[in-house]
Design an enzyme around this catalytic site. Structure first.
Site, mmCIF file in Angstrom:
data_model
loop_
_atom_site.group_PDB
_atom_site.id
_atom_site.type_symbol
_atom_site.label_atom_id
_atom_site.label_comp_id
_atom_site.label_asym_id
_atom_site.label_seq_id
_atom_site.Cartn_x
_atom_site.Cartn_y
_atom_site.Cartn_z
ATOM 1 N N THR B 126 -4.002 17.008 33.419
ATOM 2 C CA THR B 126 -3.124 16.834 32.261
ATOM 3 C C THR B 126 -2.489 18.180 31.969
ATOM 4 O O THR B 126 -3.142 19.209 32.086
ATOM 5 C CB THR B 126 -3.897 16.347 31.019
ATOM 6 O OG1 THR B 126 -3.084 16.622 29.858
ATOM 7 C CG2 THR B 126 -5.218 17.083 30.824
ATOM 8 N N ASP B 128 -1.798 19.346 29.193
ATOM 9 C CA ASP B 128 -2.105 19.835 27.847
ATOM 10 C C ASP B 128 -3.246 20.850 27.761
ATOM 11 O O ASP B 128 -3.380 21.543 26.760
ATOM 12 C CB ASP B 128 -2.432 18.652 26.928
ATOM 13 C CG ASP B 128 -1.180 17.861 26.557
ATOM 14 O OD1 ASP B 128 -0.079 18.440 26.630
ATOM 15 O OD2 ASP B 128 -1.308 16.681 26.201
ATOM 16 N N ARG B 163 21.097 34.411 17.327
ATOM 17 C CA ARG B 163 20.644 33.212 16.642
ATOM 18 C C ARG B 163 19.125 33.132 16.559
ATOM 19 O O ARG B 163 18.422 33.788 17.307
ATOM 20 C CB ARG B 163 21.086 31.968 17.425
ATOM 21 C CG ARG B 163 22.502 31.570 17.185
ATOM 22 C CD ARG B 163 22.828 30.354 18.063
ATOM 23 N NE ARG B 163 24.244 30.034 17.918
ATOM 24 C CZ ARG B 163 24.961 29.396 18.833
ATOM 25 N NH1 ARG B 163 24.421 29.030 19.961
ATOM 26 N NH2 ARG B 163 26.240 29.132 18.625
ATOM 27 N N SER B 216 17.997 38.431 17.062
ATOM 28 C CA SER B 216 17.687 37.053 17.417
ATOM 29 C C SER B 216 16.184 36.849 17.360
ATOM 30 O O SER B 216 15.423 37.809 17.434
ATOM 31 C CB SER B 216 18.203 36.723 18.820
ATOM 32 O OG SER B 216 17.487 37.454 19.783
ATOM 33 N N GLU B 223 4.619 20.245 19.674
ATOM 34 C CA GLU B 223 5.167 19.010 19.103
ATOM 35 C C GLU B 223 4.298 18.419 17.999
ATOM 36 O O GLU B 223 4.800 17.910 17.013
ATOM 37 C CB GLU B 223 5.410 17.955 20.189
ATOM 38 C CG GLU B 223 4.159 17.605 20.965
ATOM 39 C CD GLU B 223 4.397 16.579 22.068
ATOM 40 O OE1 GLU B 223 5.465 15.951 22.115
ATOM 41 O OE2 GLU B 223 3.481 16.420 22.898
ATOM 42 N N ARG B 257 6.660 18.014 32.403
ATOM 43 C CA ARG B 257 5.673 17.290 33.213
ATOM 44 C C ARG B 257 5.937 17.427 34.706
ATOM 45 O O ARG B 257 5.039 17.207 35.511
ATOM 46 C CB ARG B 257 5.741 15.787 32.919
ATOM 47 C CG ARG B 257 5.233 15.400 31.606
ATOM 48 C CD ARG B 257 4.690 13.970 31.645
ATOM 49 N NE ARG B 257 4.114 13.693 30.350
ATOM 50 C CZ ARG B 257 2.912 14.137 29.973
ATOM 51 N NH1 ARG B 257 2.163 14.813 30.805
ATOM 52 N NH2 ARG B 257 2.463 13.882 28.772
#
Lengths: 324, 324, 324, 324
Positions: B126, B128, B163, B216, B223, B257
């Site tokens: 995975t 993660d 930015r 910047s 997420e 991924r």
């Protein structure tokens, strides 16, 4: 002519540094001094300038972005702002100005030229490839390759999970990036501002593919005028489809602007930068330098802005043939 | 033992193919037949299986995704589905099962083992890196490098336009990708599920940077549990900030991924695949194979699932020090 | 026409798979069967053929090399071998042959056509870009970008150690790769077969650079006809130079042939593959399909082989200007 | 302690800039001034130094090479040279020195410390990963990935032409790069200085593969002590082999040193740079900082130099298993 100024304006594009380097070193070669303007028209109005040496542009050809920086300039949209810019150029003794950017940049340059008759030459630097008068714009080839690498990565997941992916790429009013990256990425469908497929056409094609046991599909969507084009399209598909499909949406976003420029963008940037400089020395002004059929050309700015660059229809036809 | 089965389940991760290859070739080396199961537990329940030869896995070590494909399996969440899966394994004569996947995959495997006492061994695959019992999971190193390349590209634009960029990376309940890609990308701030900065802390830091003429900033956002974490955060900042800043948001999405696996992920996939196989031969079952301090370890599945892997707090401290 | 054959011959080039895919899917679209020949002319003589379906070419557009494989064929150099090849084509019922390759491949095709009047069409697939009748050959853009990435990496070390690097790139009788990768890589000098600098010119330039405190230099050398061109040049420089310099040589070698094709090579491969197929349907034969100024063209094979493609002299001039 | 100096020495390695950045910003964070020394010990002897600010190291974490440059220093090999270096450090008011480099760098540092009792701390920066006292050295992970990408590219050609390729990678007295890149690249055999296969063993394996209809093979060769190791080996194979094989040799060379550092190398560089600095603040001296099992460690320089780092024998075993 012994002193000129150069600036970058609008969205940054890979290859702008190669272009600046060519202006600077071409200038030195021809005995000119080159003045760099920081932050586009905004810095020009404010007089934010500095002298560029051969050393200033060393080790820059491989860098993304623009070493001169870029910014929006509400002031330059006004006649007053443009007058200030003109005065700054006179004060620093510049006799011509090279502006690297896209459509908006050239519109500003055109107004500026018309009001002050100050020699200006435009260089097409934008990832969108939406300018007529040149086959390609600086940054376009890199952006297509960046989008393509992302499509390749997403296909790994699409295939592993047998999913439909909608991938949104840049292109507000031009489908060039979508078309070329989609074709090169083996995408099954492509939605571009120039030619929009209907939702029912898309569903029809997905149905055929499912019947033909193609287990995954990639649809490339140019962002278009409105936000979240791909997400809205995915919702429409989900609502109208009557068979099972796992649909995902991904928006490539700002990664498409950055990165080390490709060989073609470094070459194009170098050729157009030198072409702009040598154009000025030949007395060209109020034009955009471009490369058409591998030859340098100079197109009046007005024409470069107003003429719409047509999409390659034979590439659209290829998409249909190659997804069989 | 003369026949085993192998499947991949959950989100695909780069390096899964290297792992499958090691299981297959390790099996051949030790005189076993290896049966591949397509589409994870879903294919196991349906009996979608085929025999894997050394040639089946040729030229696969460099490919992203999973050649065995993956899918969700609502059926395997039920005792009845798991019973069918068990019967399929018995029918094909498999004496053990290797499952490559993440937390959800191992929960399924644990239920399956408890109900049928069928030897099963898990391999952590995975992006993660959220599993305890192994220092890294297969796919994590590639995902971090993919995110990092994207951050490098966006920095080109951030610097060119001065930015603030909020970049959302993957990590639902784990901040590993955010932390390591952010630190490696020179990000100024990082928001991870384990430790959330308040909006006012962020604004405070942005203010200090502006005063210190840092033009910047890049903020990496994991997420988290909810959708559009970065976009919501950007809105909050925009509403509370009292000085001028151009803030943009970009979500890296599914590109994280995919892609050809890094050297570390191919090595890890190979070692863990072979480790799983040789673990079975040593009589291990109901465990997850992992690499802790460069040594193979076998952790009970229950433990691997339940223990939360802590974030590296010294890396969070480094972020603060290195942005000075 | 209802059945055609396709093969790849000579050195492999990235984009050949995109080309094969376009031939196959274009064939299916137009109702033809496409037969793949393995190992170039060698496999044709031996009758090593198989039918290609749409599925055969799935997921191949992004792969380097050639799925049809390539090999030298001493037999096809003889009239007898070519007769056997002709008989094989008749036996499988093929009515035309598409050959993807370079100069040697086309010479074989020309002999074959002259002896047997069997319709044959050539597609320019070679990293060398040394064929006239097309602006670019399939594989060239990828090779230039691969060489460029290597040059960028070596510049890191050249700058860190203030060294002179001679980098040998591919190009036996053509300096295209050297010229474009060198220009894009910011190289200070370029040696191409078309125009060789003398050792004293090189030393003179190095001396000037040292005086101007440029601490590192990169010289790109096309391999040319003989082996170890760069190493021999480095020895000559070392013997004649009278000031201190640390000179290193590196030969990029076979990495230049491989890798996932660039967007341009996938597009070019696709367009030329489809162009070859549709050319046959229009009755073209004994020609090479090419892209000149973005338009498909068909050049007699004889002409494509015999005419020498001139080097871009304006690019050579740019090297001198941009190294100031 | 309020002022320290930092230098890079020996071959450059990707991640050195991340390390310098961490030393500088860590120094600022802890209230120290950091003095940069140009060109390693050579610049130290000559007093070529400058003050480093936070801004000096902006936008450097992603760059290959070393911003402080590196050079050989014959002077520092003498006691007299080292005395000069010591005097320079006293003159600029530095109270400690951080040296980033490999074995040779640390030998110099050890002599220097023993003669002048000046606090010095070493950071392992070399692509070879041949230092004991740390699991990995800065630059190693990037070098392995660079070699791996090259191997992937060459496999495209090897497969297309059914050839044997001998690929020579860096590693004078250490086979780490060869072993890990070879295993990750799916190489069939690996020759490392620690364990050399005999030519007859190689030929035996090639014969078996040919019989088993494996059409291409890749053999990774560590460069070793002598020049052209791979080329000599290829000659031996060609002379002893009694069946047909097309053997090619390619030497990756200097590309392995350069390139943007991987995530792991940026993290390792950052952690070790900060670790060196904070080690000095804790009173450590005459040691090398390293990361062992993810923890910072400080090993006496003498030990780090003298102890040979053993090769991973289980990885060698894996090569044999995975080529079946």
């Amino acid at each position: 002519m012994n002193r000129i100024a150069v600036l970058t304006s609008g969205g940054d594009a890979p290859g702008m540094n190669a272009c600046i380097r060519a202006v600077v070193r071409g200038g030195i070669y021809h005995g000119l001094e080159v003045i760099g303007v920081r932050r586009g028209y905004s810095g020009l109005v404010a007089g934010d300038v500095f002298s560029l040496s051969s050393h200033s542009v060393s080790n820059s050809i491989q860098r993304g972005g623009t070493m001169l920086k870029s910014a929006r300039s509400p002031e330059f949209l006004t006649a007053e702002g443009r007058k200030k810019a003109y005065e700054q150029l006179i004060e620093i003794g510049a006799q011509a100005l090279i502006v690297i950017g896209g459509n908006g940049t050239f519109q500003g340059a055109l107004h500026f030229f018309e009001e002050h008759q100050f020699p200006v030459i435009g260089v097409p630097g934008t990832i969108d490839n939406d300018l007529s008068g040149t086959d390609y714009t600086i940054g376009y080839d890199t952006a297509v390759n960046t989008a393509l690498e992302a499509i390749d990565k997403i296909r790994d997941t699409a295939d592993s999970h047998e999913r439909i992916f909608l991938i949104e790429v840049m292109g507000r009013d031009s489908g060039y990036i979508a078309l070329q990256s989609g074709l090169a990425g083996g995408a099954e469908m492509i939605m571009v501002p120039e030619i929009m497929l209907s939702t029912s056409e898309i569903i029809q094609t997905l149905k055929q593919r499912k019947t033909g046991s193609k287990s995954s599909s990639i649809i490339i969507v140019a962002e278009g005028e409105q936000k979240n084009t791909a997400a809205r399209l995915a919702d429409q598909i989900r609502h109208q489809i009557d068979f099972e499909f796992d649909i995902r949406v991904t928006t490539l976003g700002h990664i498409q602007r950055g990165g080390s420029p490709s060989a073609q963008d470094r070459l194009l940037g170098s050729r157009l930068g030198l072409g702009a400089l040598e154009g000025l020395l030949m007395g060209k002004k109020n034009v955009m330098v471009g490369l058409v059929n591998h030859q340098l050309t100079y197109t009046p700015l007005k024409e470069a802005i107003e003429q719409k660059k047509p999409i390659h229809r034979d590439l659209l036809r290829m998409i249909e043939i190659l997804r069989v």
